[in-house]
Design a protein around this motif. Sequence first.
Motif, short mmCIF file in Angstrom:
data_model
loop_
_atom_site.label_atom_id
_atom_site.label_comp_id
_atom_site.label_asym_id
_atom_site.label_seq_id
_atom_site.Cartn_x
_atom_site.Cartn_y
_atom_site.Cartn_z
N LEU A 67 21.98 24.75 -54.76
CA LEU A 67 20.68 24.07 -54.72
C LEU A 67 20.64 22.85 -55.63
N LEU A 68 21.55 22.77 -56.61
CA LEU A 68 21.65 21.57 -57.43
C LEU A 68 22.27 20.42 -56.65
N TRP A 69 23.11 20.75 -55.66
CA TRP A 69 23.79 19.74 -54.88
C TRP A 69 22.96 19.25 -53.70
N THR A 70 22.09 20.10 -53.18
CA THR A 70 21.32 19.72 -52.00
C THR A 70 19.97 20.43 -52.00
N PRO A 71 18.92 19.74 -51.56
CA PRO A 71 17.62 20.40 -51.45
C PRO A 71 17.48 21.18 -50.13
N ARG A 72 18.41 20.99 -49.21
CA ARG A 72 18.35 21.66 -47.91
C ARG A 72 18.78 23.12 -48.05
N THR A 73 17.91 24.02 -47.71
CA THR A 73 18.19 25.45 -47.86
C THR A 73 19.37 25.88 -47.00
N TRP A 74 19.48 25.36 -45.79
CA TRP A 74 20.58 25.77 -44.91
C TRP A 74 21.92 25.36 -45.50
N ALA A 75 21.98 24.20 -46.13
CA ALA A 75 23.23 23.74 -46.73
C ALA A 75 23.53 24.49 -48.03
N ALA A 76 22.49 24.76 -48.80
CA ALA A 76 22.68 25.51 -50.04
C ALA A 76 23.05 26.97 -49.75
N GLY A 77 22.72 27.45 -48.57
CA GLY A 77 23.06 28.81 -48.18
C GLY A 77 24.47 28.98 -47.66
N MET A 78 25.22 27.91 -47.55
CA MET A 78 26.59 28.01 -47.02
C MET A 78 27.48 28.96 -47.82
N PRO A 79 27.47 28.95 -49.15
CA PRO A 79 28.31 29.93 -49.87
C PRO A 79 27.92 31.38 -49.54
N LEU A 80 26.64 31.63 -49.36
CA LEU A 80 26.21 32.98 -49.00
C LEU A 80 26.71 33.35 -47.61
N TRP A 81 26.61 32.43 -46.66
CA TRP A 81 27.11 32.71 -45.30
C TRP A 81 28.61 32.91 -45.30
N VAL A 82 29.32 32.16 -46.12
CA VAL A 82 30.77 32.35 -46.23
C VAL A 82 31.08 33.71 -46.84
N TRP A 83 30.31 34.12 -47.85
CA TRP A 83 30.51 35.43 -48.46
C TRP A 83 30.27 36.54 -47.43
N ILE A 84 29.19 36.43 -46.67
CA ILE A 84 28.90 37.43 -45.64
C ILE A 84 29.99 37.44 -44.58
N GLY A 85 30.43 36.25 -44.16
CA GLY A 85 31.51 36.16 -43.18
C GLY A 85 32.80 36.78 -43.70
N GLY A 86 33.10 36.56 -44.98
CA GLY A 86 34.28 37.17 -45.58
C GLY A 86 34.16 38.68 -45.62
N PHE A 87 32.97 39.18 -45.92
CA PHE A 87 32.75 40.63 -45.94
C PHE A 87 32.96 41.22 -44.55
N VAL A 88 32.41 40.56 -43.54
CA VAL A 88 32.58 41.04 -42.15
C VAL A 88 34.06 40.97 -41.75
N LEU A 89 34.73 39.90 -42.09
CA LEU A 89 36.15 39.77 -41.78
C LEU A 89 36.96 40.88 -42.44
N LEU A 90 36.68 41.16 -43.70
CA LEU A 90 37.39 42.24 -44.40
C LEU A 90 37.04 43.61 -43.82
#
Length: 125
Positions: free
Chosen positions: A65-88
């Motif tokens: 959120l320090l890098w971008t005010p856009r919630t969808w962009a700031a949520g990318m690390p969370l989506w990657v974490w969830i995707g990694g969990f699903v992949l594992l």
Amino acid sequence: MRDDFSRGEAVGGIFWLCLGALVSVLLEVVYLDAWVTLPGGASLAVPWTVVVAFLFNLVLSRTALLWTPRTWAAGMPLWVWIGGFVLLTFWVTVTGDQLVGANVRSLVLLGAGVAGGGWPLVAGK
């Protein structure tokens, strides 16, 4: 929020946060089944990575959120974490090695990771 950086720097920052999320989820899953041997020989499950998942994803989202005010962009690390969990979770179908256990600790890890990463995105900075 700072705004004296270029778009490329922001994209690079979000990329590194996403890479950190991938490494984080791998380590959290691997160490989820940690046990501590007590002084009588008894063993106790200590899923300390649940707390780490909550706190680290919280930090990742707040930093994004320090890098971008856009919630969808700031949520990318969370989506990657969830995707990694699903992949594992489904890794067992690829290699036969089960990384994410079929137990309640795995569900608590998923919930803690999503809650930690989602809190700053919903509540704002």
